[in-house]
Design a protein around this motif. Structure first.
Motif, short mmCIF file in Angstrom:
data_model
loop_
_atom_site.label_atom_id
_atom_site.label_comp_id
_atom_site.label_asym_id
_atom_site.label_seq_id
_atom_site.Cartn_x
_atom_site.Cartn_y
_atom_site.Cartn_z
N ALA A 198 -7.37 36.63 -4.95
CA ALA A 198 -8.23 35.98 -6.15
C ALA A 198 -8.80 34.55 -5.61
O ALA A 198 -10.00 34.47 -5.67
N ALA A 199 -8.16 33.72 -4.84
CA ALA A 199 -8.52 32.67 -4.30
C ALA A 199 -9.74 32.99 -3.23
O ALA A 199 -10.71 32.42 -3.19
N THR A 200 -9.52 34.11 -2.59
CA THR A 200 -10.41 34.45 -1.43
C THR A 200 -11.68 34.95 -2.10
O THR A 200 -12.80 34.97 -1.61
N GLY A 201 -11.69 35.96 -2.97
CA GLY A 201 -12.68 36.84 -3.54
C GLY A 201 -13.39 35.82 -4.44
O GLY A 201 -14.78 36.26 -4.56
N VAL A 202 -13.08 34.71 -5.08
CA VAL A 202 -13.81 33.93 -5.66
C VAL A 202 -14.60 32.90 -5.10
O VAL A 202 -13.59 31.90 -4.62
N GLY A 203 -15.84 32.95 -4.40
CA GLY A 203 -16.27 31.86 -3.43
C GLY A 203 -17.39 31.29 -4.51
O GLY A 203 -17.60 31.43 -5.75
N ALA A 204 -17.89 30.17 -3.77
CA ALA A 204 -18.84 29.47 -4.35
C ALA A 204 -20.05 30.24 -5.10
O ALA A 204 -20.67 30.04 -6.21
N GLY A 205 -20.53 31.35 -4.35
CA GLY A 205 -21.82 32.14 -4.91
C GLY A 205 -21.34 32.82 -6.16
O GLY A 205 -22.32 32.93 -7.07
N ASP A 206 -20.19 33.41 -6.24
CA ASP A 206 -19.72 33.94 -7.59
C ASP A 206 -19.51 33.02 -8.61
O ASP A 206 -20.14 33.35 -9.69
N LEU A 207 -19.12 31.43 -8.36
CA LEU A 207 -19.38 30.60 -9.54
C LEU A 207 -20.55 30.55 -10.14
O LEU A 207 -20.99 30.43 -11.26
N VAL A 208 -21.35 30.28 -9.05
CA VAL A 208 -23.07 30.27 -9.48
C VAL A 208 -23.50 31.19 -10.06
O VAL A 208 -24.34 31.24 -11.19
N PRO A 235 -20.27 20.50 -0.25
CA PRO A 235 -19.47 19.59 -0.80
C PRO A 235 -18.95 18.38 0.14
O PRO A 235 -18.75 17.33 -0.21
N LEU A 236 -18.64 18.76 1.24
CA LEU A 236 -18.25 17.77 2.38
C LEU A 236 -19.37 16.69 2.66
O LEU A 236 -19.11 15.46 2.59
N ALA A 237 -20.59 17.35 2.71
CA ALA A 237 -21.56 16.55 3.15
C ALA A 237 -22.09 15.62 1.82
O ALA A 237 -22.58 14.64 1.97
N ALA A 238 -21.85 16.29 0.51
CA ALA A 238 -21.97 15.36 -0.60
C ALA A 238 -20.95 14.33 -0.67
O ALA A 238 -21.47 13.10 -1.14
N LEU A 239 -19.98 14.47 -0.32
CA LEU A 239 -18.74 13.75 -0.57
C LEU A 239 -18.77 12.63 0.64
O LEU A 239 -18.54 11.29 0.55
N LEU A 286 -24.30 24.83 -7.13
CA LEU A 286 -22.97 24.05 -7.43
C LEU A 286 -23.59 22.38 -7.39
O LEU A 286 -23.02 21.87 -7.98
N LEU A 287 -24.25 22.27 -6.32
CA LEU A 287 -24.76 20.59 -6.26
C LEU A 287 -25.70 20.38 -7.56
O LEU A 287 -25.65 19.36 -7.73
N THR A 342 -17.14 13.58 -8.52
CA THR A 342 -16.41 13.66 -7.54
C THR A 342 -15.45 14.37 -7.51
O THR A 342 -14.83 15.17 -6.75
N ILE A 343 -14.60 14.62 -8.64
CA ILE A 343 -13.64 15.48 -9.05
C ILE A 343 -14.23 17.15 -8.67
O ILE A 343 -13.55 18.00 -8.37
N PHE A 344 -15.22 17.15 -9.45
CA PHE A 344 -15.93 18.48 -9.38
C PHE A 344 -16.30 19.05 -7.87
O PHE A 344 -16.00 20.11 -7.62
N LEU A 345 -16.84 18.09 -7.16
CA LEU A 345 -17.14 18.43 -5.87
C LEU A 345 -15.53 18.74 -4.98
O LEU A 345 -15.59 19.60 -3.96
N ILE A 346 -14.66 18.27 -5.39
CA ILE A 346 -13.39 18.64 -4.65
C ILE A 346 -12.92 19.89 -5.05
O ILE A 346 -12.46 20.77 -4.40
N GLY A 347 -13.24 20.33 -6.39
CA GLY A 347 -13.02 21.67 -6.80
C GLY A 347 -14.01 22.52 -6.17
O GLY A 347 -13.58 23.63 -5.65
N PHE A 348 -15.21 22.16 -5.87
CA PHE A 348 -16.16 23.00 -5.09
C PHE A 348 -15.70 23.28 -3.77
O PHE A 348 -15.41 24.42 -3.19
N PHE A 349 -15.11 22.23 -3.02
CA PHE A 349 -14.54 22.34 -1.81
C PHE A 349 -13.31 23.31 -1.71
O PHE A 349 -13.13 24.12 -0.80
#
Length: 428
Positions: free
Chosen positions: A35-45, A124-128, A276-277, A293-300
Motif C-alpha cells: 500500500a505504501a509503495t502503490g500510493v505515490g505523490a501522483g496518486d494523491l494529486v 518536498p526536500l527542495a522545499a524544506l 502537492l506543492l 511544514t508538517i504536510f511537506l514531511i507527509g509528502f516526503f
C-alpha cells in the motif's frame, strides 16, 4: 491444506509452516509495504484534482478502486501460496510471449519511473531545505534508497515502511479533519454518479490509485515474510484487506481535502507531483507555516516509501524474471542476493539520472505510456487465467466473487488502456 515440508530460508526470513492461532493482527506487514509503495505523490494529486473538480461526487469511485486492488493483490499472493510458484513462473507457463512483453516493459518502465520517483521525493526536500537544487536532492534520494535496499533484508524494509505509512496516515487524515469535511455531502458521494465530463476521469480514479507493477510484487513480499504455504491464506487476506482499507482512508482524506479546500475556492492544481506543492502553498496561507511544514514531511514520506518499495519489490520481480529466462535454474529463494537484483537496483537509480538532467525524450515517453497502458490489463487477465486453471489446486481456484472482481478490473483496465493508446496516437 497445510505444508509438511521442513522450513527453509526465504529472502532471509525463516518459513513458518503454520500461522499462530492468536495475535494475527501483529503479523500484518506485506500489505502495508504494498500500500505504501502503490500510493505515490501522483496518486494523491489525482485524487486531489478529483475533489477539486467534482467535489464529493466521485467518492464512490475511490472506494470501488480500493476493492478492485484488494482483488488483484489477493490473486497475486494466492497464486504464490497455493502453488508454491511465483507470478513470473505462472506467466512463463502461459507462453513465451509473456516473457517478451514483461522483459521489455520492466526495462523501459524502470528507466522512466526511476527519474519520476526520484524527482517526486526531491520536491518536498527542495522545499524544506532549499540549499541544493532539485536534481541534486533527486540523485541523493535515489542513491540513499538504493543503498538501503541493497544492505537490508525485507524485515528491516517492512519496519521502515510501517513508520512511513504511519506518518502519511496521521498527516493526511489530520489535514482532512482540519478542513472540516461536510459529512452530509460526503455520504451523498457514496452514491454512484458520473458528472458531466468525468467518465474517463472516473475510470482513472478507480484504476489508478495504488495500482502499479508493485501489485505483482505483493506475492513476493508475502513469501519474504515467511508465508509460503496455503495455511497462511487467511493471514494474507487479513493483511491485504487492512492495507487497502488504509489506502482507502488515504484516498478519501485527499478527496475531502480537494473538495473542501480547493473545490469551494475554485483553486486549480498543477498536474503531476508538483500539484502537492500547490496544495502546500494553500495550506500555508490558510493554516500557517507549521501545518505547511508538517504536510511537506507527509509528502516526503509518501514519495520515499514509493522509492523504497519499488526499488525492492520490482527488483525482486526482475531477479525472478532473469531466473526464469535462464530456464528456472537456481533457487527462487534469496533473490535479494542475486546479481540480477543488484543490477536492477542500479538500473532504477543511475541511468535515470540522465533524464533528471535532460528531461524525457518524446519517443521514450510514448513507449513508456504504451507499455504501461497494457500492464494492468495484462495482470488482471493473466490472474483470471492462472487462478482458474489446473495450475492451482481446486480448493484455491477463484470463486464467483474473485472472478467477478477480477473481471471488472480487466474490463476497466482494457478501457483505460484503449483511452491511453488513443491519447498517445493523438499526441495528447
Amino acid at each position: 491444506m497445510s505444508d509438511t515440508d521442513a522450513p527453509s530460508k526465504a529472502y532471509g526470513v525463516s518459513d513458518k509452516t503454520e500461522p499462530p492461532s492468536t495475535g494475527r493482527w501483529r503479523l500484518i506487514g506485506p500489505g502495508i509495504v504494498a500500500a505504501a509503495t502503490g500510493v505515490g505523490a501522483g496518486d494523491l494529486v489525482a485524487t486531489l484534482i478529483a475533489g477539486s473538480r467534482f467535489g464529493y461526487a466521485l467518492l464512490w469511485a475511490a472506494v470501488i478502486g480500493c476493492i478492485v486492488k484488494i482483488a488483484l493483490a489477493e490473486g497475486s499472493a494466492r497464486y504464490h501460496l497455493a502453488t508454491g510458484s511465483t507470478m513470473l513462473e505462472g506467466w512463463k507457463s502461459l507462453g513465451r510471449w509473456t516473457s517478451w512483453y514483461f522483459g521489455i516493459y520492466i526495462m523501459v518502465w524502470g528507466f522512466v519511473y526511476g527519474a519520476t520517483a526520484m524527482s517526486a521525493t526531491a520536491l518536498p526536500l527542495a522545499a524544506l531545505f532549499p540549499v541544493l537544487p532539485l536534481w541534486a536532492w533527486a540523485m541523493i534520494s535515489g542513491l540513499v534508497c538504493a543503498t538501503f535496499v541493497a544492505l537490508n533484508q525485507y524485515e528491516i524494509l517492512e519496519n521502515v515502511m510501517k513508520v512511513l505509512i504511519g506518518l502519511m496516515f496521521v498527516i493526511v487524515v489530520g489535514v482532512a479533519i482540519m478542513v472540516a469535511p461536510n459529512l452530509g455531502q460526503a455520504l451523498t458521494g457514496l452514491v454512484p454518479s458520473i458528472p458531466e465530463g468525468s467518465a474517463i476521469y472516473t475510470l482513472g480514479l478507480i484504476g489508478g490509485v495504488g495500482g502499479t507493477i508493485t501489485m505483482a510484487s505483493y506475492g513476493y513480499w508475502v513469501n519474504a515474510k515467511g508465508w509460503r504455504t496455503p495455511a497462511w491464506m487467511g493471514v494474507m487476506r487479513l493483511d491485504n484487506r487492512v492495507a487497502y482499507t488504509v489506502t482507502g482512508v488515504f484516498v478519501i482524506a485527499m478527496l475531502v481535502i480537494g473538495a473542501e479546500l480547493l473545490y469551494t475556492a475554485q483553486i486549480a492544481l498543477s498536474s503531476g507531483d508538483r500539484g502537492l506543492l500547490d496544495l502546500d502553498r494553500v495550506l500555508h496561507e490558510r493554516f500557517g507555516p507549521v501545518i505547511s511544514t508538517i504536510f511537506l514531511i507527509g509528502f516526503f514520506a509518501t514519495s520515499v516509501s514509493s522509492i523504497l518499495g519499488v526499488w525492492h519489490g520490482v527488483s525482486l520481480l526482475f531477479a525472478d524474471f532473469v531466473r526464469n529466462v535462464r530456464g528456472g535454474t537456481g533457487s527462487r529463494e534469496g533473490l535479494e542476493k542475486t546479481k540480477a537484483f543488484r543490477f536492477y537496483l542500479f538500473w532504477l537509480t543511475i541511468p535515470p539520472m540522465v533524464l533528471l538532467m535532460l528531461g524525457r525524450p518524446f519517443a521514450l515517453v510514448v513507449l513508456y505510456g504504451a507499455l504501461g497502458a497494457f500492464f494492468m490489463p495484462f495482470l488482471a487477465i493473466t490472474l483470471i487465467w492462472l487462478l482458474n486453471s489446473s495450475r492451482v489446486p481446486k480448493e484455491w481456484r477463484s470463486g464467483w466473487l474473485s472472478n467477478g472482481l477480477l473481471g471488472i478490473a480487466a474490463l476497466l483496465f482494457v478501457v483505460l488502456c484503449i483511452n491511453e493508446v488513443i491519447g498517445l496516437i493523438a499526441g495528447k
